[in-house]
Design a protein around this motif. Structure first.
Motif, PDB file in Angstrom:
ATOM      1  N   LEU A   1      -0.311   3.927   5.052  1.00 57.27           N
ATOM      2  CA  LEU A   1      -0.260   4.957   4.013  1.00 57.27           C
ATOM      3  C   LEU A   1       0.356   4.320   2.777  1.00 57.27           C
ATOM      4  CD1 LEU A   1      -0.608   7.994   3.253  1.00 57.27           C
ATOM      5  CD2 LEU A   1       1.794   8.268   3.833  1.00 57.27           C
ATOM      6  N   ASN A   2      -0.469   4.207   1.738  1.00 60.16           N
ATOM      7  CA  ASN A   2      -0.046   3.503   0.536  1.00 60.16           C
ATOM      8  C   ASN A   2       0.276   4.499  -0.580  1.00 60.16           C
ATOM      9  OD1 ASN A   2      -1.441   2.052  -2.213  1.00 60.16           O
ATOM     10  ND2 ASN A   2       0.131   0.917  -1.097  1.00 60.16           N
ATOM     11  N   VAL A   3       1.513   4.435  -1.070  1.00 61.76           N
ATOM     12  CA  VAL A   3       1.940   5.312  -2.163  1.00 61.76           C
ATOM     13  C   VAL A   3       1.635   4.603  -3.481  1.00 61.76           C
ATOM     14  CG1 VAL A   3       3.876   6.563  -3.177  1.00 61.76           C
ATOM     15  CG2 VAL A   3       3.801   6.182  -0.703  1.00 61.76           C
ATOM     16  N   TRP A   4       0.839   5.237  -4.327  1.00 61.26           N
ATOM     17  CA  TRP A   4       0.435   4.578  -5.572  1.00 61.26           C
ATOM     18  C   TRP A   4       0.293   5.585  -6.700  1.00 61.26           C
ATOM     19  CZ3 TRP A   4      -4.496   5.393  -7.925  1.00 61.26           C
ATOM     20  CH2 TRP A   4      -5.321   6.278  -7.197  1.00 61.26           C
TER      21      TRP A   4
ATOM     22  N   HIS B   1      15.651  -2.712  -2.094  1.00 58.01           N
ATOM     23  CA  HIS B   1      14.904  -2.340  -0.891  1.00 58.01           C
ATOM     24  C   HIS B   1      15.819  -1.541   0.034  1.00 58.01           C
ATOM     25  CE1 HIS B   1      11.774  -5.773  -1.383  1.00 58.01           C
ATOM     26  NE2 HIS B   1      11.954  -5.080  -2.480  1.00 58.01           N
ATOM     27  N   VAL B   2      15.823  -0.256  -0.142  1.00 56.98           N
ATOM     28  CA  VAL B   2      16.700   0.596   0.646  1.00 56.98           C
ATOM     29  C   VAL B   2      16.019   0.899   1.977  1.00 56.98           C
ATOM     30  CG1 VAL B   2      17.929   2.777   0.681  1.00 56.98           C
ATOM     31  CG2 VAL B   2      17.549   1.611  -1.483  1.00 56.98           C
TER      32      VAL B   2
ATOM     33  N   ARG C   1       6.384   3.410  11.751  1.00 56.53           N
ATOM     34  CA  ARG C   1       6.948   2.234  12.408  1.00 56.53           C
ATOM     35  C   ARG C   1       7.512   1.220  11.433  1.00 56.53           C
ATOM     36  NH1 ARG C   1       5.188   2.361  17.854  1.00 56.53           N
ATOM     37  NH2 ARG C   1       6.378   0.459  18.154  1.00 56.53           N
ATOM     38  N   TYR C   2       7.095   1.335  10.173  1.00 56.58           N
ATOM     39  CA  TYR C   2       7.570   0.366   9.190  1.00 56.58           C
ATOM     40  C   TYR C   2       7.381   0.961   7.804  1.00 56.58           C
ATOM     41  CZ  TYR C   2       8.340  -4.153   6.929  1.00 56.58           C
ATOM     42  OH  TYR C   2       8.852  -5.174   6.168  1.00 56.58           O
ATOM     43  N   LYS C   3       8.317   0.590   6.900  1.00 56.43           N
ATOM     44  CA  LYS C   3       8.127   0.983   5.507  1.00 56.43           C
ATOM     45  C   LYS C   3       8.289  -0.250   4.640  1.00 56.43           C
ATOM     46  CE  LYS C   3       9.846   3.816   1.748  1.00 56.43           C
ATOM     47  NZ  LYS C   3      10.968   4.613   1.249  1.00 56.43           N
ATOM     48  N   LEU C   4       7.230  -0.533   3.892  1.00 58.12           N
ATOM     49  CA  LEU C   4       7.285  -1.657   2.961  1.00 58.12           C
ATOM     50  C   LEU C   4       7.585  -1.122   1.572  1.00 58.12           C
ATOM     51  CD1 LEU C   4       6.598  -4.723   2.324  1.00 58.12           C
ATOM     52  CD2 LEU C   4       4.359  -3.847   1.663  1.00 58.12           C
ATOM     53  N   ILE C   5       8.622  -1.686   0.944  1.00 58.03           N
ATOM     54  CA  ILE C   5       8.933  -1.297  -0.423  1.00 58.03           C
ATOM     55  C   ILE C   5       8.474  -2.432  -1.327  1.00 58.03           C
ATOM     56  CG2 ILE C   5      10.826  -0.859  -2.032  1.00 58.03           C
ATOM     57  CD1 ILE C   5      12.153   0.334   0.694  1.00 58.03           C
TER      58      ILE C   5
ATOM     59  N   PRO D   1       4.901   0.544  -5.761  1.00 63.48           N
ATOM     60  CA  PRO D   1       4.219   0.994  -4.544  1.00 63.48           C
ATOM     61  C   PRO D   1       5.115   0.922  -3.303  1.00 63.48           C
ATOM     62  CG  PRO D   1       3.581  -1.252  -5.099  1.00 63.48           C
ATOM     63  CD  PRO D   1       4.562  -0.819  -6.143  1.00 63.48           C
ATOM     64  N   GLU D   2       4.789   1.777  -2.356  1.00 63.17           N
ATOM     65  CA  GLU D   2       5.424   1.728  -1.035  1.00 63.17           C
ATOM     66  C   GLU D   2       4.300   1.877  -0.019  1.00 63.17           C
ATOM     67  OE1 GLU D   2       8.439   4.728  -0.618  1.00 63.17           O
ATOM     68  OE2 GLU D   2       9.649   3.917  -2.246  1.00 63.17           O
ATOM     69  N   THR D   3       4.475   1.274   1.145  1.00 65.94           N
ATOM     70  CA  THR D   3       3.448   1.400   2.185  1.00 65.94           C
ATOM     71  C   THR D   3       4.102   1.682   3.530  1.00 65.94           C
ATOM     72  OG1 THR D   3       2.045  -0.167   0.990  1.00 65.94           O
ATOM     73  CG2 THR D   3       1.464   0.289   3.283  1.00 65.94           C
ATOM     74  N   PHE D   4       3.650   2.761   4.158  1.00 68.42           N
ATOM     75  CA  PHE D   4       4.141   3.107   5.491  1.00 68.42           C
ATOM     76  C   PHE D   4       3.118   2.650   6.522  1.00 68.42           C
ATOM     77  CE2 PHE D   4       6.088   6.121   2.622  1.00 68.42           C
ATOM     78  CZ  PHE D   4       7.367   6.302   3.119  1.00 68.42           C
ATOM     79  N   VAL D   5       3.617   2.129   7.655  1.00 76.42           N
ATOM     80  CA  VAL D   5       2.730   1.832   8.779  1.00 76.42           C
ATOM     81  C   VAL D   5       2.991   2.900   9.832  1.00 76.42           C
ATOM     82  CG1 VAL D   5       2.052   0.145  10.517  1.00 76.42           C
ATOM     83  CG2 VAL D   5       2.845  -0.636   8.283  1.00 76.42           C
TER      84      VAL D   5
END
Lengths: 128, 182
Positions: B70-73, B33-34, B154-158, B142-146
């Motif tokens: 924003l969900n990267v898939w 989780h970078v 404001r946030y990036k979920l890995i 997947p990655e998800t940006f808020v």
């Protein structure tokens, strides 16, 4: 002997293949590309650099580094470009900043502590 | 002097405790989780075709005025399949805006996937060759940006957005961001 040569040929062929994939007009650019891709980390397989990794992302980033080199950007500009997107983690050489100060100077601090204790110990023993 | 001598016996214990803390902390770190340097910065500029209609474009201007996930898939991503079911569930909340970012995928396969499993996304941007993803610092799925109402990340979920991650992390954040002025 023939068998040995054949094996050798098979072993070295991937190296040549990788070298020829990107075409450079100048030797300097080629050198820059090679040094940049060996010093940048692939974020997918984190113990491999961009040059060695087979991850699709590493291939994309190699392409990107190649096109930036071709555009005439300096090494620093290319490194900054990638750090702005992926963070310092992409660098195999960590930069010197507040977060990494312990990493850079911690070992020296430990060395000084150990050496001073050694001196203290030896002097005490001598006095005894 | 006797105090010092006693302290010497405590030294191994102190060392043990220090090393224990260090290693224990190491167990809870996730090197995969970078942290993203893009957090608290405006979403990178981009313009990409949408999955529903390749002639229609979507850009970072579409983030303005509401809190966006924003969900990267991608269809080739195993964890995305699991996550997708939860996203469909989440999308039942009509106030929540979820955008998709289809990463290095075959648009046909992506469309088929959405018809089969349901479409939680208001818009899906198609980054077929992963060029825009580099600007977003995407390195896996997947990655998800808020993204907040002003279009700032404001946030990036890995990793996978599960119901647990949603309840513990993203939901409180989204609710907080909703109260901020646009």
């Amino acid at each position: 002997m023939k068998k040995f040569l054949l094996v050798l040929l098979i072993l070295v062929s991937p190296c040549f293949a990788a070298q020829d994939y990107y075409q450079f007009t100048s030797g300097v650019d080629k050198e820059r590309f090679n040094s940049l891709t060996t010093e940048l980390r692939c974020l997918v397989c984190q113990n491999q650099n961009l040059a060695e990794s087979n991850a699709p992302l590493a291939a994309d980033l190699r392409d990107q580094v190649y096109s930036l080199v071709q555009k005439g950007q300096s090494n620093q500009q290319i490194v900054d470009y990638l750090v702005a997107r992926y963070g310092d983690f992409i660098l195999y050489r960590p930069p010197l900043n507040a977060q990494t100060i312990g990493l850079w100077f911690g070992p020296f601090l430990l060395l000084i502590l150990a050496v001073s204790y050694l001196f203290y110990y030896v002097r005490k023993k001598n006095r005894e | 002097m006797s105090v010092l001598k006693q302290a010497r016996f405590a030294l191994p214990l102190i060392l043990f405790v220090l090393i224990f803390i260090l290693l224990w902390r190491g167990l809870s770190l996730h090197p995969a989780h970078v942290p993203s340097p893009l957090v608290n910065k405006p979403a990178p500029n981009f313009e990409l075709p949408t999955l529903q209609d390749p002639k229609k474009m979507t850009s970072n201007k579409d983030f303005l005025g509401h809190v966006t996930l924003l969900n990267v898939w991608a269809t080739w991503c195993y964890a995305c399949a699991q996550e997708h079911l939860f996203l469909v569930e989440l999308a039942k909340d009509k106030d929540l805006v979820i955008y998709g970012f289809n990463y290095k995928d075959d648009p046909k396969a992506a469309n088929k996937w959405l018809t089969e499993y349901g479409n939680p996304f208001k818009i899906v941007a198609v980054d077929e060759h992963g060029k825009v993803a580099i600007d977003w610092g995407v390195y896996g799925t997947p990655e998800t940006f808020v993204i907040d109402k002003k279009g700032i990340i404001r946030y990036k979920l890995i990793g996978e957005l599960s119901s647990r991650v949603w309840d513990e992390t993203l939901k409180p954040l989204v609710e907080k961001l909703r109260d901020e002025p646009a």
